[in-house]
Design a protein around this motif. Sequence first.
Motif, mmCIF file in Angstrom:
data_model
loop_
_atom_site.group_PDB
_atom_site.id
_atom_site.type_symbol
_atom_site.label_atom_id
_atom_site.label_comp_id
_atom_site.label_asym_id
_atom_site.label_seq_id
_atom_site.Cartn_x
_atom_site.Cartn_y
_atom_site.Cartn_z
ATOM 1 N N PRO A 41 18.548 4.556 36.960
ATOM 2 C CA PRO A 41 19.189 4.457 38.264
ATOM 3 C C PRO A 41 20.689 4.208 38.103
ATOM 4 O O PRO A 41 21.104 3.395 37.285
ATOM 5 C CB PRO A 41 18.512 3.243 38.918
ATOM 6 C CG PRO A 41 17.945 2.443 37.800
ATOM 7 C CD PRO A 41 17.770 3.348 36.619
ATOM 8 N N HIS A 43 24.003 3.376 40.511
ATOM 9 C CA HIS A 43 24.505 3.068 41.843
ATOM 10 C C HIS A 43 25.832 2.343 41.721
ATOM 11 O O HIS A 43 26.097 1.691 40.717
ATOM 12 C CB HIS A 43 23.530 2.155 42.601
ATOM 13 C CG HIS A 43 22.214 2.799 42.871
ATOM 14 N ND1 HIS A 43 22.043 3.731 43.864
ATOM 15 C CD2 HIS A 43 21.012 2.664 42.267
ATOM 16 C CE1 HIS A 43 20.780 4.142 43.856
ATOM 17 N NE2 HIS A 43 20.133 3.505 42.902
ATOM 18 N N ARG A 44 26.632 2.454 42.775
ATOM 19 C CA ARG A 44 27.862 1.681 42.807
ATOM 20 C C ARG A 44 27.508 0.202 42.976
ATOM 21 O O ARG A 44 26.538 -0.147 43.630
ATOM 22 C CB ARG A 44 28.747 2.141 43.964
ATOM 23 C CG ARG A 44 29.325 3.525 43.735
ATOM 24 C CD ARG A 44 30.077 4.031 44.942
ATOM 25 N NE ARG A 44 29.167 4.256 46.051
ATOM 26 C CZ ARG A 44 29.377 3.852 47.289
ATOM 27 N NH1 ARG A 44 30.479 3.203 47.589
ATOM 28 N NH2 ARG A 44 28.503 4.090 48.229
ATOM 29 N N ILE A 47 26.763 -1.310 46.416
ATOM 30 C CA ILE A 47 25.450 -1.067 47.017
ATOM 31 C C ILE A 47 24.506 -2.227 46.705
ATOM 32 O O ILE A 47 23.826 -2.758 47.576
ATOM 33 C CB ILE A 47 24.884 0.270 46.472
ATOM 34 C CG1 ILE A 47 25.686 1.430 47.040
ATOM 35 C CG2 ILE A 47 23.404 0.421 46.788
ATOM 36 C CD1 ILE A 47 25.464 1.692 48.508
ATOM 37 N N TYR A 48 24.486 -2.625 45.446
ATOM 38 C CA TYR A 48 23.646 -3.758 45.051
ATOM 39 C C TYR A 48 24.036 -5.010 45.821
ATOM 40 O O TYR A 48 23.199 -5.780 46.277
ATOM 41 C CB TYR A 48 23.785 -4.034 43.550
ATOM 42 C CG TYR A 48 22.883 -3.174 42.714
ATOM 43 C CD1 TYR A 48 21.553 -3.520 42.518
ATOM 44 C CD2 TYR A 48 23.350 -2.017 42.131
ATOM 45 C CE1 TYR A 48 20.717 -2.729 41.758
ATOM 46 C CE2 TYR A 48 22.529 -1.215 41.365
ATOM 47 C CZ TYR A 48 21.206 -1.578 41.192
ATOM 48 O OH TYR A 48 20.377 -0.786 40.445
ATOM 49 N N ALA A 50 25.554 -5.237 48.727
ATOM 50 C CA ALA A 50 25.199 -5.150 50.148
ATOM 51 C C ALA A 50 23.704 -5.420 50.339
ATOM 52 O O ALA A 50 23.301 -6.099 51.286
ATOM 53 C CB ALA A 50 25.565 -3.766 50.691
ATOM 54 N N ILE A 51 22.882 -4.912 49.429
ATOM 55 C CA ILE A 51 21.430 -5.103 49.556
ATOM 56 C C ILE A 51 21.067 -6.564 49.322
ATOM 57 O O ILE A 51 20.267 -7.150 50.051
ATOM 58 C CB ILE A 51 20.668 -4.180 48.579
ATOM 59 C CG1 ILE A 51 20.894 -2.717 48.973
ATOM 60 C CG2 ILE A 51 19.185 -4.506 48.565
ATOM 61 C CD1 ILE A 51 20.463 -1.713 47.940
ATOM 62 N N MET A 52 21.705 -7.159 48.338
ATOM 63 C CA MET A 52 21.438 -8.570 48.060
ATOM 64 C C MET A 52 21.795 -9.431 49.271
ATOM 65 O O MET A 52 21.032 -10.307 49.680
ATOM 66 C CB MET A 52 22.276 -9.000 46.853
ATOM 67 C CG MET A 52 22.125 -10.441 46.493
ATOM 68 S SD MET A 52 22.899 -10.757 44.903
ATOM 69 C CE MET A 52 24.553 -11.109 45.411
ATOM 70 N N GLU A 54 21.922 -8.522 52.373
ATOM 71 C CA GLU A 54 20.993 -8.249 53.469
ATOM 72 C C GLU A 54 19.643 -8.930 53.224
ATOM 73 O O GLU A 54 19.019 -9.423 54.153
ATOM 74 C CB GLU A 54 20.816 -6.730 53.590
ATOM 75 C CG GLU A 54 20.628 -6.233 54.994
ATOM 76 C CD GLU A 54 21.663 -6.732 55.968
ATOM 77 O OE1 GLU A 54 22.857 -6.788 55.636
ATOM 78 O OE2 GLU A 54 21.263 -7.090 57.100
ATOM 79 N N ASN A 55 19.209 -8.975 51.960
ATOM 80 C CA ASN A 55 17.968 -9.690 51.636
ATOM 81 C C ASN A 55 18.095 -11.157 52.017
ATOM 82 O O ASN A 55 17.171 -11.749 52.579
ATOM 83 C CB ASN A 55 17.658 -9.588 50.139
ATOM 84 C CG ASN A 55 17.038 -8.250 49.753
ATOM 85 O OD1 ASN A 55 16.579 -7.506 50.610
ATOM 86 N ND2 ASN A 55 17.030 -7.953 48.475
ATOM 87 N N LEU A 56 19.241 -11.736 51.715
ATOM 88 C CA LEU A 56 19.425 -13.160 52.021
ATOM 89 C C LEU A 56 19.474 -13.389 53.526
ATOM 90 O O LEU A 56 18.925 -14.367 54.042
ATOM 91 C CB LEU A 56 20.693 -13.686 51.345
ATOM 92 C CG LEU A 56 20.611 -13.726 49.816
ATOM 93 C CD1 LEU A 56 21.956 -14.063 49.202
ATOM 94 C CD2 LEU A 56 19.554 -14.734 49.356
ATOM 95 N N LEU A 57 20.121 -12.450 54.256
ATOM 96 C CA LEU A 57 20.184 -12.592 55.714
ATOM 97 C C LEU A 57 18.799 -12.440 56.338
ATOM 98 O O LEU A 57 18.433 -13.174 57.261
ATOM 99 C CB LEU A 57 21.134 -11.547 56.311
ATOM 100 C CG LEU A 57 22.621 -11.831 56.139
ATOM 101 C CD1 LEU A 57 23.441 -10.636 56.599
ATOM 102 C CD2 LEU A 57 23.030 -13.079 56.905
ATOM 103 N N ALA A 58 18.014 -11.486 55.825
ATOM 104 C CA ALA A 58 16.667 -11.283 56.362
ATOM 105 C C ALA A 58 15.817 -12.529 56.135
ATOM 106 O O ALA A 58 14.917 -12.840 56.912
ATOM 107 C CB ALA A 58 16.020 -10.059 55.725
ATOM 108 N N ALA A 59 16.121 -13.259 55.054
ATOM 109 C CA ALA A 59 15.364 -14.477 54.751
ATOM 110 C C ALA A 59 15.820 -15.647 55.614
ATOM 111 O O ALA A 59 15.175 -16.690 55.641
ATOM 112 C CB ALA A 59 15.504 -14.824 53.274
ATOM 113 N N GLN A 60 16.940 -15.475 56.304
ATOM 114 C CA GLN A 60 17.403 -16.549 57.197
ATOM 115 C C GLN A 60 16.977 -16.319 58.638
ATOM 116 O O GLN A 60 17.273 -17.118 59.518
ATOM 117 C CB GLN A 60 18.934 -16.657 57.135
ATOM 118 C CG GLN A 60 19.412 -17.372 55.884
ATOM 119 C CD GLN A 60 20.871 -17.130 55.608
ATOM 120 O OE1 GLN A 60 21.638 -16.816 56.521
ATOM 121 N NE2 GLN A 60 21.272 -17.256 54.363
#
Lengths: 78, 154
Positions: A41, A43-44, A47-48, A50-52, A54-60
């Motif tokens: 894989p 990726h820039r 990107i990683y 931004a995903i990290m 978003e994962n933390l925000l979804a967990a909040q």
Amino acid sequence: MLVLTRKVNQSIMIGDDIEIIVLEVRGEQVRIGIKAPRVVPVHRREIYEAIMKENLLAAQTRPEDVPPADSDPEARSA
Amino acid sequence: MELSTTRFGTIEVEEEDILTFPEGLIGLPLLKRFVLIQHGEGSPFRWLQSVEEPGFALLLADPWWFVGDYQVSLSDQDVASLGLEEQTPKWVYVTITIPPGKPHAMTANLLAPLVINGLTRQGRQVILDEECYHTRHPLLSEMWRSLQQTQAAG
């Protein structure tokens, strides 16, 4: 960290099958070509990150903010 | 087994229901074992509750409930790592973010869905095509767009 100086069209091999080529240098921008097997894989880094984030925000997310099933349009029309 | 959680109290889970993410989630490599908790009957929302960390639960949703034309094309590496074959049942969820007190502003990360092998219960957060998806799709407008497309097609 290994630091190498390369010119346009010169490349770096990582192992036997990954090649990083400097394609173009224009001002502050560098165009880089990457030849790697499809299983690797690429990726820039942003990107990683931004995903990290978003994962933390979804967990909040708070359970009380999640819409109940019966407020969904599909459930209403059913 | 009993699992104690911060949000849902102590819940009873079966060992075979535990999902394993061998590499963790992106940016969260240490948490590897989770259970899925349905948010409510008929709800498209699930919680991915960590088995290892009682305070960690990530909100997920079934992406096709909101975005009918969502496309998940997996890389060879993802397919190999998940041990997926053509007939293997797979579950796909996307993470959902709701700003506190603002459910209408919820967004979905369509770029990096969680894909789970339904047989082995092994999961992986994959990264799809950056040209098509990003990490913050406003869900209500996606639903609207997808609905209009369905109507136009019908």
